[in-house]
Design a protein around this motif. Structure first.
Motif, short mmCIF file in Angstrom:
data_model
loop_
_atom_site.label_atom_id
_atom_site.label_comp_id
_atom_site.label_asym_id
_atom_site.label_seq_id
_atom_site.Cartn_x
_atom_site.Cartn_y
_atom_site.Cartn_z
N MET A 1 0.84 -1.20 0.00
CA MET A 1 0.00 0.00 0.00
C MET A 1 0.87 1.25 0.00
O MET A 1 0.45 2.32 0.42
CB MET A 1 -0.93 0.01 1.21
CG MET A 1 -1.91 -1.13 1.23
SD MET A 1 -2.96 -1.06 2.68
CE MET A 1 -3.97 -2.50 2.42
N ALA A 2 2.10 1.11 -0.44
CA ALA A 2 3.05 2.22 -0.43
C ALA A 2 2.62 3.31 -1.41
O ALA A 2 1.90 3.07 -2.37
CB ALA A 2 4.44 1.72 -0.81
N GLY A 3 3.08 4.54 -1.15
CA GLY A 3 2.86 5.63 -2.08
C GLY A 3 1.42 6.11 -2.15
O GLY A 3 0.92 6.40 -3.23
N ASN A 4 0.76 6.18 -1.02
CA ASN A 4 -0.59 6.70 -0.94
C ASN A 4 -0.62 7.85 0.07
O ASN A 4 0.42 8.42 0.40
CB ASN A 4 -1.58 5.59 -0.55
CG ASN A 4 -1.93 4.69 -1.71
OD1 ASN A 4 -2.64 5.09 -2.62
ND2 ASN A 4 -1.42 3.46 -1.68
N LEU A 5 -1.79 8.17 0.56
CA LEU A 5 -1.97 9.23 1.56
C LEU A 5 -2.59 8.66 2.83
O LEU A 5 -3.35 9.33 3.51
CB LEU A 5 -2.87 10.34 0.98
CG LEU A 5 -2.41 10.97 -0.33
CD1 LEU A 5 -3.50 11.86 -0.92
CD2 LEU A 5 -1.13 11.77 -0.11
N LEU A 6 -2.29 7.40 3.13
CA LEU A 6 -2.89 6.71 4.26
C LEU A 6 -2.43 7.32 5.58
O LEU A 6 -1.26 7.68 5.74
CB LEU A 6 -2.56 5.22 4.21
CG LEU A 6 -3.09 4.49 2.97
CD1 LEU A 6 -2.53 3.08 2.90
CD2 LEU A 6 -4.61 4.48 2.94
#
Length: 168
Positions: free
Chosen positions: A72-77
């Motif tokens: 789930m890398a490279g998101n805005l979590l």
């Protein structure tokens, strides 16, 4: 993956109970990860990396017991790493880097003894590196840089003789 898909992941995706691969990476998906993703207990591949997904990682992720890796890398979590992730004992890799995750690394992460790669860099993770990291003897890569970690490097890191990369 790698299209120009926009919008959110529909909660109805949880109805696809026979799905074994879900790869939606490198798109422009927004919104939160639906909790219904926890219905996909047959998943052996989950890749939601490099989108614009926001909100917290749903605790229902702990239902995906067959996953060998979670990306789930490279998101805005945002929010903490859910404690439920430590029930995924078959995980060999966790890719949660380049988000806005906060809170501590759960001490129970030491239960993931099959884990070979732990990538949590470029987040807002606080606290210290848990000493339980010493239980994860299969770790070959640990990426924790660019967070807000404090405290000492645990001595138990010396147990990790398979470690090839340690980025602090």
């Amino acid at each position: 993956f790698n299209n120009n898909l926009t919008g959110s992941i529909p909660s109805e995706i949880g109805n696809l109970i026979n799905l074994n691969t879900l790869s939606l990476s490198s798109n422009q998906l927004t919104g939160s990860i639906p909790s219904s993703i926890g219905n996909l207990t047959g998943l052996t591949s989950l890749n939601l990396a490099n989108n614009e997904l926001s909100g917290s990682i749903p605790p229902e992720i702990g239902n995906l017991i067959n996953l060998p890796e979670i990306s789930m890398a490279g998101n805005l979590l945002t929010g903490p790493i859910p404690a439920e992730i430590v029930s995924l004992v078959n995980l060999s890799a966790i890719y949660l880097s380049e988000n806005q995750l906060s809170g501590p690394i759960p001490a129970e992460i030491g239960n993931l003894t099959n884990l070979g790669i732990l990538e949590l860099q470029n987040n807002e993770i606080t606290g210290s590196i848990p000493s339980t990291i010493g239980n994860m003897t299969n770790l070959g890569e640990v990426w924790l840089y660019s967070n807000q970690l404090t405290g000492e490097i645990p001595a138990e890191i010396g147990i990790l003789t398979n470690l090839g990369q340690l980025w602090l």
